[in-house]
Design a protein around this motif. Structure first.
Motif, mmCIF file in Angstrom:
data_model
loop_
_atom_site.group_PDB
_atom_site.id
_atom_site.type_symbol
_atom_site.label_atom_id
_atom_site.label_comp_id
_atom_site.label_asym_id
_atom_site.label_seq_id
_atom_site.Cartn_x
_atom_site.Cartn_y
_atom_site.Cartn_z
ATOM 1 N N GLY A 1 -44.605 29.505 37.278
ATOM 2 C CA GLY A 1 -43.458 29.119 38.090
ATOM 3 C C GLY A 1 -42.135 29.405 37.407
ATOM 4 O O GLY A 1 -41.090 29.477 38.064
ATOM 5 N N GLY A 2 -42.156 29.548 36.083
ATOM 6 C CA GLY A 2 -40.947 29.865 35.352
ATOM 7 C C GLY A 2 -40.480 31.286 35.628
ATOM 8 O O GLY A 2 -41.257 32.144 36.056
ATOM 9 N N LYS A 3 -39.215 31.548 35.370
ATOM 10 C CA LYS A 3 -38.625 32.853 35.668
ATOM 11 C C LYS A 3 -38.425 33.677 34.404
ATOM 12 O O LYS A 3 -38.156 33.149 33.323
ATOM 13 C CB LYS A 3 -37.273 32.690 36.371
ATOM 14 C CG LYS A 3 -37.345 31.894 37.665
ATOM 15 C CD LYS A 3 -38.249 32.555 38.702
ATOM 16 C CE LYS A 3 -38.276 31.769 39.996
ATOM 17 N NZ LYS A 3 -39.204 32.359 40.989
ATOM 18 N N VAL A 4 -38.567 34.978 34.577
ATOM 19 C CA VAL A 4 -38.235 35.947 33.528
ATOM 20 C C VAL A 4 -37.332 36.981 34.177
ATOM 21 O O VAL A 4 -37.709 37.619 35.160
ATOM 22 C CB VAL A 4 -39.485 36.640 32.960
ATOM 23 C CG1 VAL A 4 -39.086 37.632 31.871
ATOM 24 C CG2 VAL A 4 -40.482 35.621 32.424
ATOM 25 N N ARG A 5 -36.134 37.150 33.642
ATOM 26 C CA ARG A 5 -35.184 38.102 34.209
ATOM 27 C C ARG A 5 -34.967 39.247 33.229
ATOM 28 O O ARG A 5 -34.655 39.024 32.061
ATOM 29 C CB ARG A 5 -33.856 37.420 34.529
ATOM 30 C CG ARG A 5 -34.003 36.302 35.562
ATOM 31 C CD ARG A 5 -32.666 35.699 35.950
ATOM 32 N NE ARG A 5 -32.860 34.586 36.878
ATOM 33 C CZ ARG A 5 -32.910 33.313 36.497
ATOM 34 N NH1 ARG A 5 -32.741 32.996 35.221
ATOM 35 N NH2 ARG A 5 -33.100 32.359 37.385
ATOM 36 N N VAL A 6 -35.150 40.451 33.722
ATOM 37 C CA VAL A 6 -34.945 41.637 32.900
ATOM 38 C C VAL A 6 -33.761 42.409 33.469
ATOM 39 O O VAL A 6 -33.799 42.880 34.609
ATOM 40 C CB VAL A 6 -36.201 42.531 32.879
ATOM 41 C CG1 VAL A 6 -35.943 43.772 32.027
ATOM 42 C CG2 VAL A 6 -37.407 41.758 32.341
ATOM 43 N N THR A 7 -32.703 42.496 32.685
ATOM 44 C CA THR A 7 -31.528 43.278 33.080
ATOM 45 C C THR A 7 -31.724 44.700 32.590
ATOM 46 O O THR A 7 -32.014 44.934 31.412
ATOM 47 C CB THR A 7 -30.251 42.691 32.464
ATOM 48 O OG1 THR A 7 -30.100 41.332 32.911
ATOM 49 C CG2 THR A 7 -29.030 43.496 32.892
ATOM 50 N N ARG A 8 -31.586 45.640 33.508
ATOM 51 C CA ARG A 8 -31.782 47.041 33.150
ATOM 52 C C ARG A 8 -30.440 47.683 32.797
ATOM 53 O O ARG A 8 -29.374 47.118 33.049
ATOM 54 C CB ARG A 8 -32.474 47.769 34.299
ATOM 55 C CG ARG A 8 -33.763 47.039 34.720
ATOM 56 C CD ARG A 8 -34.691 47.888 35.520
ATOM 57 N NE ARG A 8 -34.121 48.328 36.786
ATOM 58 C CZ ARG A 8 -34.738 49.188 37.604
ATOM 59 N NH1 ARG A 8 -35.918 49.667 37.283
ATOM 60 N NH2 ARG A 8 -34.174 49.559 38.738
ATOM 61 N N ALA A 9 -30.514 48.846 32.199
ATOM 62 C CA ALA A 9 -29.313 49.483 31.663
ATOM 63 C C ALA A 9 -28.290 49.820 32.739
ATOM 64 O O ALA A 9 -27.105 49.989 32.446
ATOM 65 C CB ALA A 9 -29.691 50.736 30.880
ATOM 66 N N ASP A 10 -28.722 49.919 33.998
ATOM 67 C CA ASP A 10 -27.775 50.214 35.075
ATOM 68 C C ASP A 10 -27.160 48.955 35.661
ATOM 69 O O ASP A 10 -26.405 49.021 36.627
ATOM 70 C CB ASP A 10 -28.466 51.023 36.177
ATOM 71 C CG ASP A 10 -29.547 50.226 36.895
ATOM 72 O OD1 ASP A 10 -29.935 49.153 36.393
ATOM 73 O OD2 ASP A 10 -30.005 50.678 37.966
ATOM 74 N N GLY A 11 -27.466 47.795 35.075
ATOM 75 C CA GLY A 11 -26.915 46.533 35.544
ATOM 76 C C GLY A 11 -27.778 45.818 36.556
ATOM 77 O O GLY A 11 -27.515 44.657 36.883
ATOM 78 N N SER A 12 -28.802 46.464 37.084
ATOM 79 C CA SER A 12 -29.709 45.790 38.022
ATOM 80 C C SER A 12 -30.576 44.782 37.280
ATOM 81 O O SER A 12 -30.840 44.922 36.079
ATOM 82 C CB SER A 12 -30.587 46.818 38.749
ATOM 83 O OG SER A 12 -31.407 47.514 37.834
ATOM 84 N N VAL A 13 -31.000 43.743 38.012
ATOM 85 C CA VAL A 13 -31.802 42.678 37.411
ATOM 86 C C VAL A 13 -33.112 42.550 38.177
ATOM 87 O O VAL A 13 -33.119 42.392 39.399
ATOM 88 C CB VAL A 13 -31.062 41.326 37.430
ATOM 89 C CG1 VAL A 13 -31.943 40.228 36.837
ATOM 90 C CG2 VAL A 13 -29.751 41.418 36.656
ATOM 91 N N ALA A 14 -34.217 42.633 37.462
ATOM 92 C CA ALA A 14 -35.536 42.399 38.040
ATOM 93 C C ALA A 14 -35.974 40.997 37.650
ATOM 94 O O ALA A 14 -36.017 40.664 36.463
ATOM 95 C CB ALA A 14 -36.539 43.430 37.526
ATOM 96 N N GLU A 15 -36.239 40.153 38.651
ATOM 97 C CA GLU A 15 -36.653 38.769 38.378
ATOM 98 C C GLU A 15 -38.150 38.614 38.609
ATOM 99 O O GLU A 15 -38.669 38.930 39.684
ATOM 100 C CB GLU A 15 -35.893 37.788 39.257
ATOM 101 C CG GLU A 15 -36.260 36.342 38.947
ATOM 102 C CD GLU A 15 -35.426 35.336 39.717
ATOM 103 O OE1 GLU A 15 -34.395 34.877 39.184
ATOM 104 O OE2 GLU A 15 -35.800 35.026 40.863
ATOM 105 N N PHE A 16 -38.832 38.117 37.599
ATOM 106 C CA PHE A 16 -40.273 37.910 37.645
ATOM 107 C C PHE A 16 -40.574 36.417 37.640
ATOM 108 O O PHE A 16 -39.800 35.620 37.109
ATOM 109 C CB PHE A 16 -40.944 38.566 36.434
ATOM 110 C CG PHE A 16 -40.787 40.056 36.362
ATOM 111 C CD1 PHE A 16 -41.792 40.906 36.795
ATOM 112 C CD2 PHE A 16 -39.616 40.620 35.859
ATOM 113 C CE1 PHE A 16 -41.651 42.283 36.728
ATOM 114 C CE2 PHE A 16 -39.465 41.995 35.786
ATOM 115 C CZ PHE A 16 -40.482 42.820 36.227
ATOM 116 N N THR A 17 -41.710 36.062 38.221
ATOM 117 C CA THR A 17 -42.193 34.680 38.180
ATOM 118 C C THR A 17 -43.482 34.631 37.376
ATOM 119 O O THR A 17 -44.409 35.413 37.624
ATOM 120 C CB THR A 17 -42.451 34.140 39.597
ATOM 121 O OG1 THR A 17 -41.207 34.139 40.330
ATOM 122 C CG2 THR A 17 -43.003 32.721 39.552
#
Length: 224
Positions: free
Chosen positions: A150-166
């Motif tokens: 249920g916790g979140k993991v956020r990965v910011t990519r070099a182009d500024g986009s953010v992928a949010e994982f659960t």
């Protein structure tokens, strides 16, 4: 071991056959990279803790469609709010044993991404590794075993986009029951997934190795 392959295919599909065994052996030896022993007095990964798995009653959000492959975009920063991790990400390759080479000792608060594999947010399994401690203090993934579904993991990519994982699964794999297909393989075909890996279990001072690996699994549930 000589026939080790590097990941192939458009999404960095992981190794098979003998290559699995090589990657398994290399990761099982990864604890030797942690200098002389635990830096904390009560590290959460100390002891052969049981797997958390997915507790009953935890409602998981639907998966987000994988992001379109964009080159050469790569992960830039990873955040895990529940365990207070915010760290830069650097690409890493395989070491001489076939394991993912972690960040250098001088970068204990940096996360390594297997740069020849899947990029976070794309279909497949992206791999992130980090040290649990140094000779004197905790490192970036010291609290990784405390993560919970249920916790979140956020990965910011070099182009500024953010992928949010659960996070949907937390496991501790001892050397005698380490299953590389469960660790590196997809939990559900077609999803964008993430694995965060560090050392765990009991530290053996005689061999300077940890007895297990902590593996946190997550899947893409949002993107900005």
């Amino acid at each position: 071991m000589a026939s080790v392959e590097h990941p192939t295919g458009p999404h960095g599909r992981l190794l098979t056959g003998v290559a699995w065994a090589a990657l398994l052996l290399g990761l099982s030896l990864w604890g030797r990279e942690i200098a002389d022993g635990p830096g904390g007095t009560s590290a959460p990964t100390t002891g052969d803790v049981a797997a958390v798995g997915r507790p009953a009653g935890v409602r998981m959000p639907p998966a987000h469609d994988p992001l379109e492959p964009v080159r050469p975009v790569k992960p830039h920063r990873v955040e895990i709010p529940s365990i207070r991790v915010t760290a830069p990400v650097v690409p890493r390759g395989l070491d001489s044993t076939g394991a993912i080479d972690p960040p250098p000792h001088g970068m204990p608060y940096t996360v390594g991404w297997y740069g020849s594999g899947t990029r976070p947010g794309e279909a497949g399994v992206a791999l992130l590794v980090g040290h649990v401690d140094t000779e004197t203090k905790p490192a970036v993934f010291y609290r990784l075993s405390s993560a919970r579904p249920g916790g979140k993991v956020r990965v910011t990519r070099a182009d500024g986009s953010v992928a949010e994982f659960t996070i949907d699964d937390v496991q501790v794999f001892g050397r005698d029951r380490f299953d590389p297909r469960k660790v590196y393989g997809p939990r559900q075909d077609g999803r964008a997934e993430l694995r965060l890996i560090t050392c765990g279990g009991t530290f053996d001072r005689a061999t300077r190795t940890y007895g297990a690996n902590v593996v946190v699994s997550a899947y893409l549930t949002g993107a900005t």
